[in-house]
Write a protein that holds these residues in place. Structure first.
Motif, PDB file in Angstrom:
ATOM      1  N   ASP A  16       0.856  -1.186   0.000  1.00  0.00           N
ATOM      2  CA  ASP A  16       0.000   0.000   0.000  1.00  0.00           C
ATOM      3  C   ASP A  16       0.893   1.238   0.000  1.00  0.00           C
ATOM      4  O   ASP A  16       2.120   1.122  -0.005  1.00  0.00           O
ATOM      5  CB  ASP A  16      -0.938  -0.009   1.217  1.00  0.00           C
ATOM      6  CG  ASP A  16      -0.205  -0.233   2.540  1.00  0.00           C
ATOM      7  OD1 ASP A  16       0.960   0.210   2.667  1.00  0.00           O
ATOM      8  OD2 ASP A  16      -0.788  -0.861   3.427  1.00  0.00           O
ATOM      9  N   ASN A  17       0.289   2.415   0.032  1.00  0.00           N
ATOM     10  CA  ASN A  17       1.065   3.659  -0.003  1.00  0.00           C
ATOM     11  C   ASN A  17       1.928   3.840   1.247  1.00  0.00           C
ATOM     12  O   ASN A  17       3.006   4.422   1.173  1.00  0.00           O
ATOM     13  CB  ASN A  17       0.134   4.863  -0.173  1.00  0.00           C
ATOM     14  CG  ASN A  17      -0.408   4.957  -1.583  1.00  0.00           C
ATOM     15  OD1 ASN A  17       0.076   4.287  -2.493  1.00  0.00           O
ATOM     16  ND2 ASN A  17      -1.428   5.782  -1.763  1.00  0.00           N
ATOM     17  N   GLU A  18       1.439   3.346   2.373  1.00  0.00           N
ATOM     18  CA  GLU A  18       2.214   3.453   3.611  1.00  0.00           C
ATOM     19  C   GLU A  18       3.521   2.662   3.488  1.00  0.00           C
ATOM     20  O   GLU A  18       4.590   3.152   3.841  1.00  0.00           O
ATOM     21  CB  GLU A  18       1.386   2.949   4.794  1.00  0.00           C
ATOM     22  CG  GLU A  18       2.047   3.164   6.139  1.00  0.00           C
ATOM     23  CD  GLU A  18       1.156   2.712   7.284  1.00  0.00           C
ATOM     24  OE1 GLU A  18       1.725   2.325   8.315  1.00  0.00           O
ATOM     25  OE2 GLU A  18      -0.079   2.752   7.161  1.00  0.00           O
ATOM     26  N   GLN A  19       3.438   1.436   2.981  1.00  0.00           N
ATOM     27  CA  GLN A  19       4.654   0.653   2.813  1.00  0.00           C
ATOM     28  C   GLN A  19       5.545   1.274   1.739  1.00  0.00           C
ATOM     29  O   GLN A  19       6.769   1.280   1.872  1.00  0.00           O
ATOM     30  CB  GLN A  19       4.359  -0.808   2.466  1.00  0.00           C
ATOM     31  CG  GLN A  19       5.646  -1.616   2.427  1.00  0.00           C
ATOM     32  CD  GLN A  19       5.526  -2.992   1.826  1.00  0.00           C
ATOM     33  OE1 GLN A  19       4.608  -3.277   1.072  1.00  0.00           O
ATOM     34  NE2 GLN A  19       6.482  -3.856   2.151  1.00  0.00           N
ATOM     35  N   LEU A  20       4.944   1.802   0.684  1.00  0.00           N
ATOM     36  CA  LEU A  20       5.724   2.461  -0.361  1.00  0.00           C
ATOM     37  C   LEU A  20       6.531   3.622   0.226  1.00  0.00           C
ATOM     38  O   LEU A  20       7.720   3.774  -0.051  1.00  0.00           O
ATOM     39  CB  LEU A  20       4.813   2.965  -1.485  1.00  0.00           C
ATOM     40  CG  LEU A  20       5.497   3.738  -2.606  1.00  0.00           C
ATOM     41  CD1 LEU A  20       6.588   2.909  -3.284  1.00  0.00           C
ATOM     42  CD2 LEU A  20       4.471   4.215  -3.620  1.00  0.00           C
ATOM     43  N   MET A  21       5.897   4.433   1.070  1.00  0.00           N
ATOM     44  CA  MET A  21       6.592   5.550   1.699  1.00  0.00           C
ATOM     45  C   MET A  21       7.749   5.052   2.569  1.00  0.00           C
ATOM     46  O   MET A  21       8.843   5.618   2.552  1.00  0.00           O
ATOM     47  CB  MET A  21       5.620   6.387   2.536  1.00  0.00           C
ATOM     48  CG  MET A  21       6.212   7.702   2.980  1.00  0.00           C
ATOM     49  SD  MET A  21       4.999   8.828   3.678  1.00  0.00           S
ATOM     50  CE  MET A  21       4.772   8.100   5.290  1.00  0.00           C
ATOM     51  N   GLU A  22       7.538   3.944   3.270  1.00  0.00           N
ATOM     52  CA  GLU A  22       8.602   3.370   4.103  1.00  0.00           C
ATOM     53  C   GLU A  22       9.759   2.870   3.229  1.00  0.00           C
ATOM     54  O   GLU A  22      10.921   3.059   3.566  1.00  0.00           O
ATOM     55  CB  GLU A  22       8.058   2.239   4.978  1.00  0.00           C
ATOM     56  CG  GLU A  22       9.113   1.445   5.720  1.00  0.00           C
ATOM     57  CD  GLU A  22      10.034   2.273   6.610  1.00  0.00           C
ATOM     58  OE1 GLU A  22      11.207   1.868   6.763  1.00  0.00           O
ATOM     59  OE2 GLU A  22       9.608   3.316   7.146  1.00  0.00           O
ATOM     60  N   LEU A  23       9.418   2.216   2.119  1.00  0.00           N
ATOM     61  CA  LEU A  23      10.460   1.734   1.216  1.00  0.00           C
ATOM     62  C   LEU A  23      11.273   2.891   0.640  1.00  0.00           C
ATOM     63  O   LEU A  23      12.509   2.824   0.560  1.00  0.00           O
ATOM     64  CB  LEU A  23       9.849   0.909   0.078  1.00  0.00           C
ATOM     65  CG  LEU A  23       9.320  -0.472   0.461  1.00  0.00           C
ATOM     66  CD1 LEU A  23       8.476  -1.050  -0.665  1.00  0.00           C
ATOM     67  CD2 LEU A  23      10.470  -1.406   0.810  1.00  0.00           C
ATOM     68  N   LEU A  24      10.581   3.960   0.249  1.00  0.00           N
ATOM     69  CA  LEU A  24      11.267   5.115  -0.336  1.00  0.00           C
ATOM     70  C   LEU A  24      12.078   5.876   0.706  1.00  0.00           C
ATOM     71  O   LEU A  24      13.282   6.070   0.553  1.00  0.00           O
ATOM     72  CB  LEU A  24      10.254   6.057  -0.996  1.00  0.00           C
ATOM     73  CG  LEU A  24       9.542   5.516  -2.223  1.00  0.00           C
ATOM     74  CD1 LEU A  24       8.403   6.439  -2.625  1.00  0.00           C
ATOM     75  CD2 LEU A  24      10.509   5.311  -3.368  1.00  0.00           C
ATOM     76  N   ASN A  25      11.405   6.309   1.768  1.00  0.00           N
ATOM     77  CA  ASN A  25      12.061   7.148   2.773  1.00  0.00           C
ATOM     78  C   ASN A  25      12.971   6.370   3.715  1.00  0.00           C
ATOM     79  O   ASN A  25      14.027   6.847   4.097  1.00  0.00           O
ATOM     80  CB  ASN A  25      11.019   7.907   3.605  1.00  0.00           C
ATOM     81  CG  ASN A  25      10.219   8.884   2.771  1.00  0.00           C
ATOM     82  OD1 ASN A  25      10.642   9.315   1.718  1.00  0.00           O
ATOM     83  ND2 ASN A  25       9.031   9.222   3.249  1.00  0.00           N
ATOM     84  N   GLY A  26      12.537   5.169   4.098  1.00  0.00           N
ATOM     85  CA  GLY A  26      13.285   4.410   5.092  1.00  0.00           C
ATOM     86  C   GLY A  26      14.371   3.526   4.520  1.00  0.00           C
ATOM     87  O   GLY A  26      15.301   3.152   5.233  1.00  0.00           O
ATOM     88  N   LYS A  27      14.250   3.169   3.257  1.00  0.00           N
ATOM     89  CA  LYS A  27      15.237   2.244   2.695  1.00  0.00           C
ATOM     90  C   LYS A  27      15.984   2.830   1.500  1.00  0.00           C
ATOM     91  O   LYS A  27      17.183   3.069   1.573  1.00  0.00           O
ATOM     92  CB  LYS A  27      14.566   0.923   2.335  1.00  0.00           C
ATOM     93  CG  LYS A  27      14.072   0.191   3.580  1.00  0.00           C
ATOM     94  CD  LYS A  27      13.645  -1.211   3.284  1.00  0.00           C
ATOM     95  CE  LYS A  27      13.220  -1.877   4.602  1.00  0.00           C
ATOM     96  NZ  LYS A  27      12.792  -3.252   4.379  1.00  0.00           N
ATOM     97  N   LEU A  28      15.296   3.085   0.388  1.00  0.00           N
ATOM     98  CA  LEU A  28      15.992   3.516  -0.836  1.00  0.00           C
ATOM     99  C   LEU A  28      16.788   4.805  -0.634  1.00  0.00           C
ATOM    100  O   LEU A  28      17.961   4.881  -0.993  1.00  0.00           O
ATOM    101  CB  LEU A  28      14.995   3.712  -1.980  1.00  0.00           C
ATOM    102  CG  LEU A  28      14.319   2.470  -2.539  1.00  0.00           C
ATOM    103  CD1 LEU A  28      13.361   2.851  -3.663  1.00  0.00           C
ATOM    104  CD2 LEU A  28      15.316   1.460  -3.038  1.00  0.00           C
TER     105      LEU A  28
END
Length: 165
Positions: A124-136
């Motif tokens: 979902d968008n929440e996980q997408l934000m985590e992947l972008l901001n928290g990982k990539l």
């Protein structure tokens, strides 16, 4: 050592019409039994097996498997992320870090506005934000990212194989 272009030309010279016909059949249905391929090509099953093995060893056939529908596993968001690096030479180090993010399913070293293009799936968008901001964006060398969300995949196919009958 041969360049990729020279290697590709050597491989193409070794691929005859029978190989191309086999590739055409398998690219439409990788699960077709060799006996059916043999019947369609008018050769023995052993000849098909030998040809396919040769094509695998030459890296003409690079895989065969099942495509899993990401949505069936809860991944509803398909995203392409353009990544700009501080230096292009950091690419391999960044790829090594991306290997540890299971949602990343493809990575390409590109020309154009991005150093690399990554395809990933998020629940979902929440996980997408985590992947972008928290990982990539936390990977050393990543300067910026630009995210494109795929709304629908309209075409997915293999490159056509042309042969003479």
């Amino acid at each position: 050592m041969l360049t990729n272009c020279k290697q590709n030309n050597l491989i193409m010279e070794k691929i005859d019409n029978l190989d191309k016909k086999i590739l055409s059949i398998l690219s439409k249905n990788a699960r077709i039994p060799f006996k059916d391929v043999a019947a369609e090509c008018n050769v023995s099953r052993a000849a098909i097996h030998q040809r396919v093995q040769h094509l695998i060893e030459a890296d003409v056939i690079t895989g065969s498997g099942f495509d899993v529908n990401p949505k069936s596993l809860g991944y509803s968001t398909c995203t392409y992320v353009g990544i700009s690096l501080e230096k292009g030479s950091m690419y391999k180090d960044v790829v090594e870090e991306l290997q540890h993010i299971p949602e990343v399913v493809e990575c390409h070293f590109t020309t154009g506005p991005y150093t690399m293009l990554v395809k990933l799936y998020a629940r979902d968008n929440e996980q997408l934000m985590e992947l972008l901001n928290g990982k990539l964006q936390g990977i050393h060398g990543v300067m910026s990212t630009e995210t494109l969300i795929s709304l629908e995949q309209s075409i997915k196919r293999e490159i056509p194989v042309h042969f003479e009958d």
